[in-house]
Design an enzyme around this catalytic site. Structure first.
Site, mmCIF file in Angstrom:
data_model
loop_
_atom_site.group_PDB
_atom_site.id
_atom_site.type_symbol
_atom_site.label_atom_id
_atom_site.label_comp_id
_atom_site.label_asym_id
_atom_site.label_seq_id
_atom_site.Cartn_x
_atom_site.Cartn_y
_atom_site.Cartn_z
ATOM 1 N N THR A 13 0.732 -1.234 0.000
ATOM 2 C CA THR A 13 0.000 0.000 0.000
ATOM 3 C C THR A 13 0.766 1.292 0.000
ATOM 4 O O THR A 13 1.727 1.474 0.729
ATOM 5 C CB THR A 13 -0.946 0.068 1.197
ATOM 6 O OG1 THR A 13 -1.721 -1.085 1.197
ATOM 7 C CG2 THR A 13 -1.831 1.255 1.154
ATOM 8 N N GLY A 168 4.061 4.270 -7.598
ATOM 9 C CA GLY A 168 4.056 2.924 -8.164
ATOM 10 C C GLY A 168 5.208 2.666 -9.112
ATOM 11 O O GLY A 168 5.623 1.514 -9.300
ATOM 12 N N CYS A 171 8.285 2.551 -5.952
ATOM 13 C CA CYS A 171 8.188 1.627 -4.815
ATOM 14 C C CYS A 171 7.760 0.239 -5.301
ATOM 15 O O CYS A 171 6.715 0.104 -5.942
ATOM 16 C CB CYS A 171 7.172 2.159 -3.804
ATOM 17 S SG CYS A 171 6.890 1.047 -2.412
ATOM 18 N N THR A 174 4.147 -1.007 -4.381
ATOM 19 C CA THR A 174 3.037 -0.169 -4.832
ATOM 20 C C THR A 174 2.840 -0.384 -6.326
ATOM 21 O O THR A 174 3.817 -0.448 -7.067
ATOM 22 C CB THR A 174 3.359 1.321 -4.566
ATOM 23 O OG1 THR A 174 3.604 1.501 -3.170
ATOM 24 C CG2 THR A 174 2.228 2.235 -4.999
#
Length: 183
Positions: A13, A168, A171, A174
């Site tokens: 997340t 995204g 990471c 993500t």
């Protein structure tokens, strides 16, 4: 052992909350990772809470702990009807009820006026700039959102979505499968 190296720890997340032009948007990615494996790519970690859906919430951390936080917070919200009061009452319970202990999760909650972070240790934090970013890619999303707020005229929903997309790309926990809610 570093938690990022433990294959049994769920990493998941990035959540961002952005305010602009009288609107607030909360967005989250859809990836759930167990160890070094992506277990799910389309999890829904952003929801509307309260009787009329006028509170947005996103979670980061261990899923079971996050759902516990959601339930406890929503019960306080139903009882008190006001975001800040519900968060403070939940924090009070944390300090007095041993069974709550320490939950490995964070909630980002927002209504039309207020944005708060609620931690699994009973802390309630209101960011000074109205931006909340939590989770594994939170720092990346926060940086992206601040830059977009400062240098574009994009609306809150677009900024939140783009911040998650940028996180995204950086990471590994993500993805770019964004769920966004707006008030």
């Amino acid at each position: 052992m570093d938690p990022s190296q433990n294959p049994n720890v769920v990493h998941a997340t990035t959540i961002i909350s952005v305010r602009r032009g009288g609107h607030v948007a909360v967005a989250g990615d859809g990836q759930v990772t167990l160890g070094h494996t992506v277990m799910k790519g389309n999890a829904r970690k952003v929801r509307r809470l309260g009787r009329d859906g006028q509170v947005l919430a996103g979670f980061a951390g261990a899923a079971a702990d996050a759902f516990t936080l959601f339930e406890l917070f929503e019960a306080k919200l139903d009882k008190h009807g006001q975001l800040t009061r519900a968060a403070v009452e939940l924090a009070k319970d944390w300090r007095t009820e041993r069974r709550l202990g320490k939950l490995e999760a964070l909630l980002a909650v927002a209504d039309k006026e207020t944005s708060l972070i609620i931690s699994g240790t009973g802390d309630v934090i209101e960011p000074e700039d109205g931006i909340i970013a939590i989770g594994s890619g939170g720092s990346y999303a926060l940086s992206a959102a601040r830059a977009l707020l400062a240098h574009t005229e994009l609306d809150a929903k677009t900024i939140a979505t783009e911040a998650i997309n940028i996180a995204g790309d950086i990471c590994i926990y993500t993805n770019r499968n964004v769920v966004v809610e707006e008030l």
